[in-house]
Design an enzyme around this catalytic site. Structure first.
Site, PDB file in Angstrom:
ATOM      1  N   HIS A  86     -48.174 -66.187 -33.448  1.00 25.95           N
ATOM      2  CA  HIS A  86     -49.430 -66.982 -33.923  1.00 25.95           C
ATOM      3  C   HIS A  86     -49.195 -67.068 -35.651  1.00 25.95           C
ATOM      4  O   HIS A  86     -48.944 -66.163 -36.366  1.00 25.95           O
ATOM      5  CB  HIS A  86     -50.856 -66.812 -33.521  1.00 25.95           C
ATOM      6  CG  HIS A  86     -51.467 -66.923 -32.155  1.00 25.95           C
ATOM      7  ND1 HIS A  86     -51.573 -68.076 -31.528  1.00 25.95           N
ATOM      8  CD2 HIS A  86     -50.929 -65.147 -31.249  1.00 25.95           C
ATOM      9  CE1 HIS A  86     -51.896 -67.594 -30.539  1.00 25.95           C
ATOM     10  NE2 HIS A  86     -50.913 -65.887 -30.199  1.00 25.95           N
ATOM     11  N   GLY A 139     -45.050 -45.028 -20.691  1.00 25.84           N
ATOM     12  CA  GLY A 139     -46.707 -45.946 -20.198  1.00 25.84           C
ATOM     13  C   GLY A 139     -47.622 -46.772 -21.598  1.00 25.84           C
ATOM     14  O   GLY A 139     -46.458 -45.729 -22.752  1.00 25.84           O
ATOM     15  N   ASN A 142     -44.880 -49.974 -12.855  1.00 24.57           N
ATOM     16  CA  ASN A 142     -46.951 -49.579 -11.996  1.00 24.57           C
ATOM     17  C   ASN A 142     -47.759 -49.917 -13.026  1.00 24.57           C
ATOM     18  O   ASN A 142     -47.920 -51.674 -13.244  1.00 24.57           O
ATOM     19  CB  ASN A 142     -46.833 -47.637 -13.192  1.00 24.57           C
ATOM     20  CG  ASN A 142     -47.197 -46.675 -12.241  1.00 24.57           C
ATOM     21  OD1 ASN A 142     -48.175 -47.267 -11.651  1.00 24.57           O
ATOM     22  ND2 ASN A 142     -47.157 -45.779 -12.411  1.00 24.57           N
ATOM     23  N   ALA A 165     -44.046 -43.125 -24.463  1.00 26.64           N
ATOM     24  CA  ALA A 165     -44.840 -43.861 -24.126  1.00 26.64           C
ATOM     25  C   ALA A 165     -45.687 -44.202 -25.428  1.00 26.64           C
ATOM     26  O   ALA A 165     -45.392 -43.013 -26.679  1.00 26.64           O
ATOM     27  CB  ALA A 165     -45.916 -42.929 -23.902  1.00 26.64           C
ATOM     28  N   ARG A 184     -32.544 -40.532 -31.138  1.00 26.73           N
ATOM     29  CA  ARG A 184     -31.300 -39.732 -30.910  1.00 26.73           C
ATOM     30  C   ARG A 184     -30.423 -40.859 -29.627  1.00 26.73           C
ATOM     31  O   ARG A 184     -31.842 -41.821 -29.111  1.00 26.73           O
ATOM     32  CB  ARG A 184     -31.868 -38.272 -30.409  1.00 26.73           C
ATOM     33  CG  ARG A 184     -32.147 -38.223 -29.116  1.00 26.73           C
ATOM     34  CD  ARG A 184     -32.067 -36.430 -28.941  1.00 26.73           C
ATOM     35  NE  ARG A 184     -32.726 -36.562 -27.799  1.00 26.73           N
ATOM     36  CZ  ARG A 184     -32.197 -36.458 -26.367  1.00 26.73           C
ATOM     37  NH1 ARG A 184     -31.256 -37.124 -26.370  1.00 26.73           N
ATOM     38  NH2 ARG A 184     -33.086 -35.542 -25.474  1.00 26.73           N
TER      39      ARG A 184
END
Length: 206
Positions: A114, A150, A84, A168, A191
């Site tokens: 880094h 997302g 997306n 998310a 789980r």
């Protein structure tokens, strides 16, 4: 070892190296071109993506866009891949993604590392007179049939097992075993995914 070989093998490398600079420049131009296209420009989008991913149309790869790749050519996408909006991949080390992987909006896959000590991390002037820094990285692997929801960030060295779902907003820094539901910062397994999760066992959804 060349600087590119050092980079891909997780060694300290110089990102100002001309070969690496040119590879990044080409990738950033291709991303800009892709991001200027619209969803109905399938042939043009596939042409651009083919510079990163051979046989893109045959593999059924779809990137909603905008996309952001540091190199692109060090990322391998499997068949039936979907990402997306705002898919970001910093592939200083190899990124390997399996078949049938779905990626939600604002997902970042970040292989660079880094130094923690600022004496090592701060910029310096190399032997060629260029301002640069010391970087290294670790590869990232995502198995087949995963769903990355997302706003997930996947960090250097992470491995996500086949069939897993990452909730998310998670930050994945380690290894997630196959067929797991995992979320959080740091991302932890909550789980296993079981037969009870099949839609056939959820009549209330129909």
């Amino acid at each position: 070892m060349t600087e590119k070989e050092k980079m891909l093998n997780g060694k300290i490398y110089d990102p100002s190296n001309p070969e690496l600079f040119e590879l990044r420049r080409k990738a950033h131009i291709l991303c800009k071109q892709y991001n200027d296209t619209t969803e109905d420009m399938t042939e043009e989008r596939n042409r651009i993506l083919s510079a990163f991913f051979p046989n893109v149309s045959e593999k059924n790869i779809y990137l909603q866009g905008p996309i952001f790749f540091d190199y692109g050519v060090f990322t391998q996408l499997g068949k039936n891949f979907y990402a997306n909006f705002n898919f970001t991949v910093l592939d200083v080390c190899p990124v390997t993604i399996g078949d049938n992987v779905f990626v939600g909006p604002n997902v970042s896959i970040l292989t660079p590392k880094h130094p923690l000590d600022y004496h090592d991390r701060n910029q310096y002037v190399n032997a060629a007179g260029c301002i640069t820094d010391r970087e290294y990285g670790a590869p990232i692997t995502i198995g087949d049939n995963c769903w990355i929801a997302g706003n997930v960030t996947i960090l250097a060295g992470a491995k996500i097992g086949a069939g897993s779902v990452i909730g998310a907003g998670s930050v994945v820094a380690g290894e997630i075993p196959p067929n797991s539901v995992a979320y959080g910062n740091p991302c932890r397994v909550v789980r296993k995914i079981t037969e009870s999760d099949r839609l056939a066992n959820k009549p209330e959804l129909f």
